[in-house]
Write a protein that holds these residues in place. Sequence first.
Motif, short mmCIF file in Angstrom:
data_model
loop_
_atom_site.label_atom_id
_atom_site.label_comp_id
_atom_site.label_asym_id
_atom_site.label_seq_id
_atom_site.Cartn_x
_atom_site.Cartn_y
_atom_site.Cartn_z
N ASP A 27 34.25 33.72 55.06
CA ASP A 27 33.57 32.78 55.95
C ASP A 27 32.10 32.74 55.55
O ASP A 27 31.74 33.17 54.45
N GLU A 28 31.26 32.25 56.44
CA GLU A 28 29.83 32.15 56.11
C GLU A 28 29.19 33.50 55.89
O GLU A 28 28.22 33.62 55.14
N SER A 29 29.74 34.54 56.51
CA SER A 29 29.12 35.86 56.43
C SER A 29 29.82 36.81 55.48
O SER A 29 29.22 37.78 55.01
N ASN A 30 31.12 36.57 55.20
CA ASN A 30 31.91 37.52 54.42
C ASN A 30 32.54 36.84 53.21
O ASN A 30 32.85 35.65 53.23
N ALA A 31 32.77 37.65 52.18
CA ALA A 31 33.39 37.15 50.95
C ALA A 31 34.35 38.20 50.42
O ALA A 31 34.27 39.39 50.77
N ILE A 32 35.29 37.76 49.58
CA ILE A 32 36.19 38.68 48.89
C ILE A 32 35.74 38.74 47.43
O ILE A 32 35.73 37.71 46.73
N ILE A 33 35.34 39.92 46.99
CA ILE A 33 34.74 40.09 45.67
C ILE A 33 35.66 40.95 44.80
O ILE A 33 36.12 42.02 45.22
N LEU A 34 35.94 40.46 43.59
CA LEU A 34 36.69 41.23 42.60
C LEU A 34 35.73 41.69 41.51
O LEU A 34 35.00 40.87 40.93
N THR A 35 35.72 42.99 41.26
CA THR A 35 34.94 43.52 40.14
C THR A 35 35.88 44.27 39.19
O THR A 35 36.80 44.96 39.63
N VAL A 36 35.63 44.10 37.91
CA VAL A 36 36.40 44.78 36.87
C VAL A 36 35.42 45.55 36.00
O VAL A 36 34.53 44.95 35.37
N ASN A 37 35.54 46.86 36.04
CA ASN A 37 34.64 47.74 35.27
C ASN A 37 33.17 47.46 35.60
O ASN A 37 32.31 47.41 34.72
N GLY A 38 32.91 47.23 36.89
CA GLY A 38 31.54 47.05 37.36
C GLY A 38 31.02 45.63 37.27
O GLY A 38 29.93 45.35 37.78
N GLU A 39 31.77 44.72 36.67
CA GLU A 39 31.34 43.33 36.52
C GLU A 39 32.16 42.43 37.43
O GLU A 39 33.39 42.54 37.49
N GLU A 40 31.47 41.53 38.15
CA GLU A 40 32.19 40.61 39.03
C GLU A 40 33.03 39.64 38.20
O GLU A 40 32.59 39.14 37.17
N SER A 41 34.27 39.39 38.66
CA SER A 41 35.20 38.53 37.93
C SER A 41 35.67 37.40 38.84
O SER A 41 35.89 37.60 40.03
N GLY A 42 35.83 36.22 38.25
CA GLY A 42 36.32 35.08 39.00
C GLY A 42 37.79 34.79 38.78
O GLY A 42 38.31 33.78 39.25
N GLU A 43 38.51 35.69 38.08
CA GLU A 43 39.92 35.44 37.78
C GLU A 43 40.84 35.69 38.97
O GLU A 43 41.97 35.21 38.99
N GLY A 44 40.38 36.45 39.94
CA GLY A 44 41.18 36.68 41.14
C GLY A 44 42.52 37.30 40.84
O GLY A 44 42.64 38.22 40.02
N THR A 45 43.57 36.79 41.49
CA THR A 45 44.91 37.36 41.34
C THR A 45 45.51 37.12 39.97
O THR A 45 46.55 37.70 39.64
N TYR A 46 44.88 36.28 39.14
CA TYR A 46 45.42 35.99 37.81
C TYR A 46 44.89 36.96 36.75
O TYR A 46 45.28 36.86 35.58
N TYR A 47 44.05 37.89 37.15
CA TYR A 47 43.55 38.86 36.18
C TYR A 47 44.69 39.77 35.73
O TYR A 47 45.48 40.26 36.55
N GLN A 48 44.77 40.01 34.43
CA GLN A 48 45.81 40.88 33.87
C GLN A 48 45.21 42.25 33.59
O GLN A 48 44.36 42.39 32.71
N PRO A 49 45.61 43.27 34.36
CA PRO A 49 45.01 44.60 34.19
C PRO A 49 45.21 45.16 32.78
O PRO A 49 46.26 44.97 32.16
N GLN A 50 44.17 45.86 32.32
CA GLN A 50 44.20 46.49 31.01
C GLN A 50 44.12 48.01 31.16
O GLN A 50 43.68 48.52 32.20
N GLU A 51 44.52 48.70 30.13
CA GLU A 51 44.50 50.16 30.14
C GLU A 51 43.08 50.67 30.44
O GLU A 51 42.11 50.25 29.81
N GLY A 52 42.99 51.57 31.44
CA GLY A 52 41.72 52.20 31.77
C GLY A 52 40.79 51.39 32.65
O GLY A 52 39.67 51.83 32.93
N ASP A 53 41.21 50.22 33.11
CA ASP A 53 40.37 49.39 33.97
C ASP A 53 40.02 50.09 35.28
O ASP A 53 40.82 50.88 35.82
N LEU A 54 38.85 49.78 35.80
CA LEU A 54 38.48 50.12 37.17
C LEU A 54 38.33 48.81 37.93
O LEU A 54 37.39 48.05 37.70
N ILE A 55 39.30 48.53 38.80
CA ILE A 55 39.36 47.25 39.52
C ILE A 55 39.09 47.49 41.00
O ILE A 55 39.71 48.36 41.61
N THR A 56 38.17 46.72 41.55
CA THR A 56 37.85 46.84 42.97
C THR A 56 37.93 45.46 43.63
O THR A 56 37.39 44.48 43.10
#
Length: 215
Positions: A161-190
């Motif tokens: 909403d105006e105050s909250n967001a859902i943020i995906l980060t992969v290895n410390g970098e924000e990603s816009g791929e969302g649910t379509y991101y394909q995990p790789q060996e050793g990833d840190l996904i938040t």
Amino acid sequence: MRYRKKKDPKLFSKILVITLMVLLVLGFTVPGFLHGNQDTSQGTYVEPRFCQADANCYLTCDGAPLATLCSQNLCVQNSCEEGTLYPYVAVPTTFTLIVNANSSRVDLPSRMNEQNLFVTFADDTVSLFSTGMVLGQVLEKVNVVWANGCLSFGTVRYCEDESNAIILTVNGEESGEGTYYQPQEGDLITISHQQRVVDLVVREDEPLAQDVMME
């Protein structure tokens, strides 16, 4: 005076005979063609199988069990002749997955179904026993849905909403791929449902509120 040409009765007879022959040929070949297609389709069609976990989708091919993925309550492979985009592999891809909602970490292993074979959870470590699977399919295995701007945990939803967001980060970098991101060996996904960060930009020629009050 103009004379009309008489129609040749032999020509008319020839056309009639040719037409009848064409109709006879079509009468024999078309039904056989249609029935042949119908028989082929009936021989290859396989009824979709509904499932709640990967264990519901096992196939027996050449006398050996074949593990098959259950995705969105449907088995992705329903016969030994079908191909699959998600073959089971013995050596998994391992990565770290952290999901935060309502200012706390979600306990993903407690939401896992033991009958799911393709994705397993141990603390924050995920083992993915297939190639080609994306983040949305991993979340599905712990009954988490990220869609339409919301993180859903069963009946509980956390939405943007105006105050909250859902943020995906992969290895410390924000990603816009969302649910379509394909995990790789050793990833840190938040994945975090969190307050939006608003950058305050102040122009150099505009005095701060404190300066205005002092004047």
